[in-house]
Scaffold this motif. Sequence first.
Motif, PDB file in Angstrom:
ATOM      1  N   UNK A 177      74.395 -32.764  49.766  1.00  0.00           N
ATOM      2  CA  UNK A 177      75.859 -32.839  49.674  1.00  0.00           C
ATOM      3  C   UNK A 177      76.290 -33.001  48.221  1.00  0.00           C
ATOM      4  N   UNK A 178      75.589 -33.842  47.470  1.00  0.00           N
ATOM      5  CA  UNK A 178      75.920 -34.057  46.068  1.00  0.00           C
ATOM      6  C   UNK A 178      75.812 -32.751  45.275  1.00  0.00           C
ATOM      7  N   UNK A 179      74.729 -32.028  45.464  1.00  0.00           N
ATOM      8  CA  UNK A 179      74.529 -30.769  44.736  1.00  0.00           C
ATOM      9  C   UNK A 179      75.586 -29.740  45.138  1.00  0.00           C
ATOM     10  N   UNK A 180      75.827 -29.618  46.445  1.00  0.00           N
ATOM     11  CA  UNK A 180      76.791 -28.622  46.921  1.00  0.00           C
ATOM     12  C   UNK A 180      78.224 -28.921  46.454  1.00  0.00           C
ATOM     13  N   UNK A 181      78.657 -30.160  46.587  1.00  0.00           N
ATOM     14  CA  UNK A 181      80.042 -30.466  46.226  1.00  0.00           C
ATOM     15  C   UNK A 181      80.257 -30.436  44.716  1.00  0.00           C
ATOM     16  N   UNK A 182      79.289 -30.921  43.952  1.00  0.00           N
ATOM     17  CA  UNK A 182      79.443 -30.864  42.499  1.00  0.00           C
ATOM     18  C   UNK A 182      79.400 -29.416  42.017  1.00  0.00           C
ATOM     19  N   UNK A 183      78.481 -28.644  42.570  1.00  0.00           N
ATOM     20  CA  UNK A 183      78.413 -27.218  42.221  1.00  0.00           C
ATOM     21  C   UNK A 183      79.686 -26.489  42.608  1.00  0.00           C
ATOM     22  N   UNK A 184      80.223 -26.796  43.793  1.00  0.00           N
ATOM     23  CA  UNK A 184      81.482 -26.190  44.228  1.00  0.00           C
ATOM     24  C   UNK A 184      82.632 -26.568  43.320  1.00  0.00           C
ATOM     25  N   UNK A 201      68.486 -48.821  41.128  1.00  0.00           N
ATOM     26  CA  UNK A 201      68.248 -49.381  39.794  1.00  0.00           C
ATOM     27  C   UNK A 201      68.171 -48.258  38.758  1.00  0.00           C
ATOM     28  N   UNK A 202      67.369 -47.251  39.045  1.00  0.00           N
ATOM     29  CA  UNK A 202      67.227 -46.123  38.117  1.00  0.00           C
ATOM     30  C   UNK A 202      68.563 -45.391  37.972  1.00  0.00           C
ATOM     31  N   UNK A 203      69.226 -45.117  39.097  1.00  0.00           N
ATOM     32  CA  UNK A 203      70.525 -44.449  39.049  1.00  0.00           C
ATOM     33  C   UNK A 203      71.575 -45.262  38.309  1.00  0.00           C
ATOM     34  N   UNK A 204      71.532 -46.583  38.478  1.00  0.00           N
ATOM     35  CA  UNK A 204      72.484 -47.462  37.790  1.00  0.00           C
ATOM     36  C   UNK A 204      72.296 -47.475  36.286  1.00  0.00           C
ATOM     37  N   UNK A 205      71.029 -47.474  35.859  1.00  0.00           N
ATOM     38  CA  UNK A 205      70.753 -47.414  34.417  1.00  0.00           C
ATOM     39  C   UNK A 205      71.294 -46.103  33.846  1.00  0.00           C
ATOM     40  N   UNK A 206      71.010 -45.003  34.541  1.00  0.00           N
ATOM     41  CA  UNK A 206      71.499 -43.704  34.078  1.00  0.00           C
ATOM     42  C   UNK A 206      73.023 -43.679  34.054  1.00  0.00           C
ATOM     43  N   UNK A 207      73.658 -44.226  35.081  1.00  0.00           N
ATOM     44  CA  UNK A 207      75.121 -44.259  35.131  1.00  0.00           C
ATOM     45  C   UNK A 207      75.686 -45.065  33.971  1.00  0.00           C
ATOM     46  N   UNK A 252      73.998 -39.491  38.273  1.00  0.00           N
ATOM     47  CA  UNK A 252      73.415 -40.739  38.748  1.00  0.00           C
ATOM     48  C   UNK A 252      73.014 -40.631  40.219  1.00  0.00           C
ATOM     49  N   UNK A 253      73.886 -40.056  41.041  1.00  0.00           N
ATOM     50  CA  UNK A 253      73.589 -39.892  42.468  1.00  0.00           C
ATOM     51  C   UNK A 253      72.411 -38.948  42.670  1.00  0.00           C
ATOM     52  N   UNK A 254      72.374 -37.874  41.907  1.00  0.00           N
ATOM     53  CA  UNK A 254      71.281 -36.909  41.999  1.00  0.00           C
ATOM     54  C   UNK A 254      69.948 -37.551  41.641  1.00  0.00           C
ATOM     55  N   UNK A 299      64.730 -39.945  42.994  1.00  0.00           N
ATOM     56  CA  UNK A 299      63.771 -41.042  42.810  1.00  0.00           C
ATOM     57  C   UNK A 299      63.384 -41.630  44.161  1.00  0.00           C
ATOM     58  N   UNK A 300      64.365 -41.826  45.021  1.00  0.00           N
ATOM     59  CA  UNK A 300      64.088 -42.383  46.350  1.00  0.00           C
ATOM     60  C   UNK A 300      63.211 -41.437  47.153  1.00  0.00           C
ATOM     61  N   UNK A 301      63.518 -40.142  47.110  1.00  0.00           N
ATOM     62  CA  UNK A 301      62.719 -39.187  47.877  1.00  0.00           C
ATOM     63  C   UNK A 301      61.290 -39.107  47.370  1.00  0.00           C
ATOM     64  N   UNK A 302      61.110 -39.149  46.061  1.00  0.00           N
ATOM     65  CA  UNK A 302      59.755 -39.163  45.504  1.00  0.00           C
ATOM     66  C   UNK A 302      59.034 -40.433  45.937  1.00  0.00           C
TER      67      UNK A 302
END
Length: 149
Positions: free
Chosen positions: A24-31, A96-102, A133-135, A140-143
């Motif tokens: 959803x993140x990829x599709x909506x941001x790309x759109x 945590x990783x996403x928050x640092x990036x954000x 950040x969401x991406x 990271x979670x999926x890995x």
Amino acid sequence: MSSKLYIEAAVSYEEKGQWVYLAVNVLTFGGYLWVVAGLAANTPVADVDYVPVLLSAIGIAIVLSIGGRILVEVLGPSESHTEDVRDRDIGRFGEYVGGILLGLAMLVPFGLAIAEIDHFWIANTIYVAFALSALVSAMVKLVAYRRGL
């Protein structure tokens, strides 16, 4: 062999949710980028009326996330919807990783605001920071689900 789509039973409810969130993140941001680029074809980019498109992208993302979670559960029900220790640890690590990036990415719109740059650029860099950040958080979670922490 049935023509029904089955989702692997070993995939946890939380992991399925991350796949939906990532898509959803990829599709909506790309759109969003596609629509804004189309509007910018006839107008200087800083003059594009991006606010309705941005708000629509956010609303569509919410609806698609909810609908996607429901669809995934209908196609392949999870054995359990309760979060276990592994899910909590993976979720915490990804956030945590996403928050640092954000936090780091938000320095860009902060600098643009201090420099009194047009609102278009400030709003869009904020959206890029959140989307990135969401991406990264979802990836990271999926890995972590597949390879461990």
